[in-house]
Design an enzyme around this catalytic site. Sequence first.
Site, PDB file in Angstrom:
ATOM      1  N   GLU A 123       0.833  -1.202   0.000  1.00 21.41           N
ATOM      2  CA  GLU A 123       0.000   0.000   0.000  1.00 21.41           C
ATOM      3  C   GLU A 123       0.874   1.261   0.000  1.00 21.41           C
ATOM      4  O   GLU A 123       1.932   1.299   0.628  1.00 21.41           O
ATOM      5  CB  GLU A 123      -0.932  -0.008   1.210  1.00 21.41           C
ATOM      6  CG  GLU A 123      -1.955  -1.139   1.097  1.00 21.41           C
ATOM      7  CD  GLU A 123      -3.099  -1.045   2.099  1.00 21.41           C
ATOM      8  OE1 GLU A 123      -4.247  -1.189   1.667  1.00 21.41           O
ATOM      9  OE2 GLU A 123      -2.848  -0.835   3.300  1.00 21.41           O
ATOM     10  N   CYS A 159       3.374   8.509   1.278  1.00 19.61           N
ATOM     11  CA  CYS A 159       3.843   7.576   2.300  1.00 19.61           C
ATOM     12  C   CYS A 159       4.089   6.250   1.593  1.00 19.61           C
ATOM     13  O   CYS A 159       3.148   5.637   1.086  1.00 19.61           O
ATOM     14  CB  CYS A 159       2.789   7.447   3.394  1.00 19.61           C
ATOM     15  SG  CYS A 159       3.270   6.254   4.673  1.00 19.61           S
ATOM     16  N   CYS A 204       6.003  -6.911   7.586  1.00 21.59           N
ATOM     17  CA  CYS A 204       7.102  -6.453   8.438  1.00 21.59           C
ATOM     18  C   CYS A 204       7.435  -7.541   9.452  1.00 21.59           C
ATOM     19  O   CYS A 204       6.548  -8.216   9.968  1.00 21.59           O
ATOM     20  CB  CYS A 204       6.713  -5.164   9.164  1.00 21.59           C
ATOM     21  SG  CYS A 204       8.078  -4.490  10.153  1.00 21.59           S
ATOM     22  N   CYS A 229       5.558  -5.108  16.013  1.00 26.46           N
ATOM     23  CA  CYS A 229       5.021  -4.154  17.004  1.00 26.46           C
ATOM     24  C   CYS A 229       3.533  -4.465  17.195  1.00 26.46           C
ATOM     25  O   CYS A 229       2.797  -4.613  16.212  1.00 26.46           O
ATOM     26  CB  CYS A 229       5.205  -2.715  16.530  1.00 26.46           C
ATOM     27  SG  CYS A 229       6.921  -2.349  16.150  1.00 26.46           S
ATOM     28  N   CYS A 257       0.500  -2.446  15.444  1.00 26.84           N
ATOM     29  CA  CYS A 257       0.638  -2.074  14.042  1.00 26.84           C
ATOM     30  C   CYS A 257       0.087  -3.173  13.123  1.00 26.84           C
ATOM     31  O   CYS A 257       0.470  -4.343  13.241  1.00 26.84           O
ATOM     32  CB  CYS A 257       2.119  -1.831  13.741  1.00 26.84           C
ATOM     33  SG  CYS A 257       2.475  -1.657  11.989  1.00 26.84           S
ATOM     34  N   CYS A 313      -1.201   5.990  10.128  1.00 26.06           N
ATOM     35  CA  CYS A 313       0.016   5.331  10.608  1.00 26.06           C
ATOM     36  C   CYS A 313      -0.326   3.967  11.188  1.00 26.06           C
ATOM     37  O   CYS A 313      -1.224   3.839  12.019  1.00 26.06           O
ATOM     38  CB  CYS A 313       0.642   6.145  11.738  1.00 26.06           C
ATOM     39  SG  CYS A 313       1.445   7.616  11.190  1.00 26.06           S
TER      40      CYS A 313
HETATM   41  N1  SAH Z   1       8.684   0.606  10.472  1.00 23.30           N
HETATM   42  C1  SAH Z   1       8.865   1.983  10.667  1.00 23.30           C
HETATM   43  C2  SAH Z   1       8.008   2.861   9.773  1.00 23.30           C
HETATM   44  C3  SAH Z   1       6.581   2.461   9.548  1.00 23.30           C
HETATM   45  S1  SAH Z   1       5.453   2.694  10.844  1.00 23.30           S
HETATM   46  C4  SAH Z   1       8.672   2.335  12.117  1.00 23.30           C
HETATM   47  O1  SAH Z   1       8.137   1.538  12.863  1.00 23.30           O
HETATM   48  O2  SAH Z   1       9.084   3.427  12.498  1.00 23.30           O
HETATM   49  C5  SAH Z   1       5.283   4.483  10.956  1.00 23.30           C
HETATM   50  C6  SAH Z   1       4.901   4.971  12.345  1.00 23.30           C
HETATM   51  O3  SAH Z   1       3.566   4.569  12.694  1.00 23.30           O
HETATM   52  C7  SAH Z   1       5.804   4.415  13.439  1.00 23.30           C
HETATM   53  O4  SAH Z   1       6.182   5.428  14.320  1.00 23.30           O
HETATM   54  C8  SAH Z   1       4.895   3.428  14.122  1.00 23.30           C
HETATM   55  O5  SAH Z   1       5.279   3.164  15.436  1.00 23.30           O
HETATM   56  C9  SAH Z   1       3.565   4.117  14.023  1.00 23.30           C
HETATM   57  N2  SAH Z   1       2.419   3.233  14.241  1.00 23.30           N
HETATM   58  C10 SAH Z   1       2.332   1.904  14.052  1.00 23.30           C
HETATM   59  N3  SAH Z   1       1.106   1.454  14.341  1.00 23.30           N
HETATM   60  C11 SAH Z   1       0.375   2.520  14.727  1.00 23.30           C
HETATM   61  C12 SAH Z   1      -0.968   2.706  15.134  1.00 23.30           C
HETATM   62  N4  SAH Z   1      -1.825   1.693  15.190  1.00 23.30           N
HETATM   63  N5  SAH Z   1      -1.378   3.951  15.449  1.00 23.30           N
HETATM   64  C13 SAH Z   1      -0.521   5.001  15.370  1.00 23.30           C
HETATM   65  N6  SAH Z   1       0.755   4.886  14.988  1.00 23.30           N
HETATM   66  C14 SAH Z   1       1.215   3.664  14.667  1.00 23.30           C
HETATM   67 FE1  SF4 Z   2       7.047  -2.830  11.360  1.00 19.04          FE
HETATM   68 FE2  SF4 Z   2       4.801  -1.651  12.056  1.00 19.04          FE
HETATM   69 FE3  SF4 Z   2       6.732  -1.987  13.864  1.00 19.04          FE
HETATM   70 FE4  SF4 Z   2       7.053  -0.202  11.879  1.00 19.04          FE
HETATM   71  S1  SF4 Z   2       5.504  -0.108  13.523  1.00 19.04           S
HETATM   72  S2  SF4 Z   2       8.531  -1.725  12.590  1.00 19.04           S
HETATM   73  S3  SF4 Z   2       5.959  -1.251  10.221  1.00 19.04           S
HETATM   74  S4  SF4 Z   2       5.599  -3.631  12.857  1.00 19.04           S
END
Ligand code: SAH
Ligand code: SF4
Length: 362
Positions: free
Chosen positions: A95, A108, A115, A119, A122, A354
């Site tokens: 996406e 973006c 991934c 996390c 996410c 995000c």
């Molecule tokens: N993998 C990278 C970039 C992609 S995620 C990273 O983790 O930094 C981009 C941002 O969105 C990151 O700061 C991540 O922690 C945040 N993010 C992930 N899931 C989210 C959610 N459900 N709500 C708000 N921010 C989120």
């Molecule tokens: Fe991967 Fe999502 Fe964690 Fe970013 S926030 S490192 S995309 S699992």
Amino acid sequence: MKPAPVNFHDLTREALRLQVVRWGFSPVHAARLWAYVYLEGLERWADMPELPVRFRAKAEGELAFPRLPVATETHSADGFTRKYLLALADDRRIETVLMRYTGRVTACISSQAGCAMGCVFCATGQMGFARHLAAGEIVAQALHVDRVLRQASCNLVGYKGPGPTSRGERLRNIVLMGMGEPLHNYDAVMTATEILCDSAGLSLGTKQVTLSTVGVVPGILRLADEGRPIHLAVSLHGATQAERAALVPVAKKWPLDELMDACRYYIAKQQRRIFYEWTLIEGKNDSADNAHAVGRLLQGQNAQVNLIPLNPTAGYGGAPTGQDAARRFQQILREYRLPSTIRQRRGIDIAAGCGQLATLPP
Ligand code: SAH
Ligand code: SF4
């Protein structure tokens, strides 16, 4: 059997020059071809009349400009956000999101299909890891958004702010914050940013490309030593090792104190600010104590904190911090002289915010 043509978008300008010279042609043709593609946005040989016939015949057989076909396109109700589900050659999906802010558009883009970092909050992490993207697949996402801007004039419904919306607008801002962990796919991501920032092409500058990492320490150190023309954002979410590791499992591999050492090294070496991202989750990491802990951790660093109220995902039950509590958090950071922003929530209705990007397996 003749090998398949090389994806033009996998090549830096220097790699193209070397290839053209290897074929026995003048590097001038490489420069012209590069300008056609990245300055003028062309991708059909028939539209490149200045290339000599013999060179074109060779190049046509060796190089291709594959687009990533749009499988689905969705627009947010407010008209500010568009999400593209793009198909890769192996039929996996990724996406890419186009976000219109006052006076600017940001793309973006994704660095991986899925991934591996897991996390908990996410959606991309919840789907697991499929594969790394090639440089050309990362570049192609930016070119897709650039094409939308140039061709469709991108007069997003409801957009009333200043700034260009006219036909011919070019993409000026990219955030590597889509699907995947960019520093887990370091080489392809850096090749892609080199192509996008190339001064003879799209020519994006330091302030226009931001890479966000979950905290891959070796990648941050390498970035500090290599000095790339991009901004760095680091996802923090917890200001103690235990609190961070509960949300970001890779903190067990790269603990908070090692991450902070790497960030300080980056700031000193690059003389550049780091943007720390903090997803605000109600009752989890949004208390006054949490804010003070962030303040103490980052005090004195050339840093800015971007607060992101949690966006909903299928696999995580937490709630976002409300506006008032987010402002109180921000107020405490101010006591530590830490600038911060609360990220505008955009595209939540189409799961383009995000951490909301995810695709089904092919
Ligand atoms: N993998 C990278 C970039 C992609 S995620 C990273 O983790 O930094 C981009 C941002 O969105 C990151 O700061 C991540 O922690 C945040 N993010 C992930 N899931 C989210 C959610 N459900 N709500 C708000 N921010 C989120
Ligand atoms: Fe991967 Fe999502 Fe964690 Fe970013 S926030 S490192 S995309 S699992």
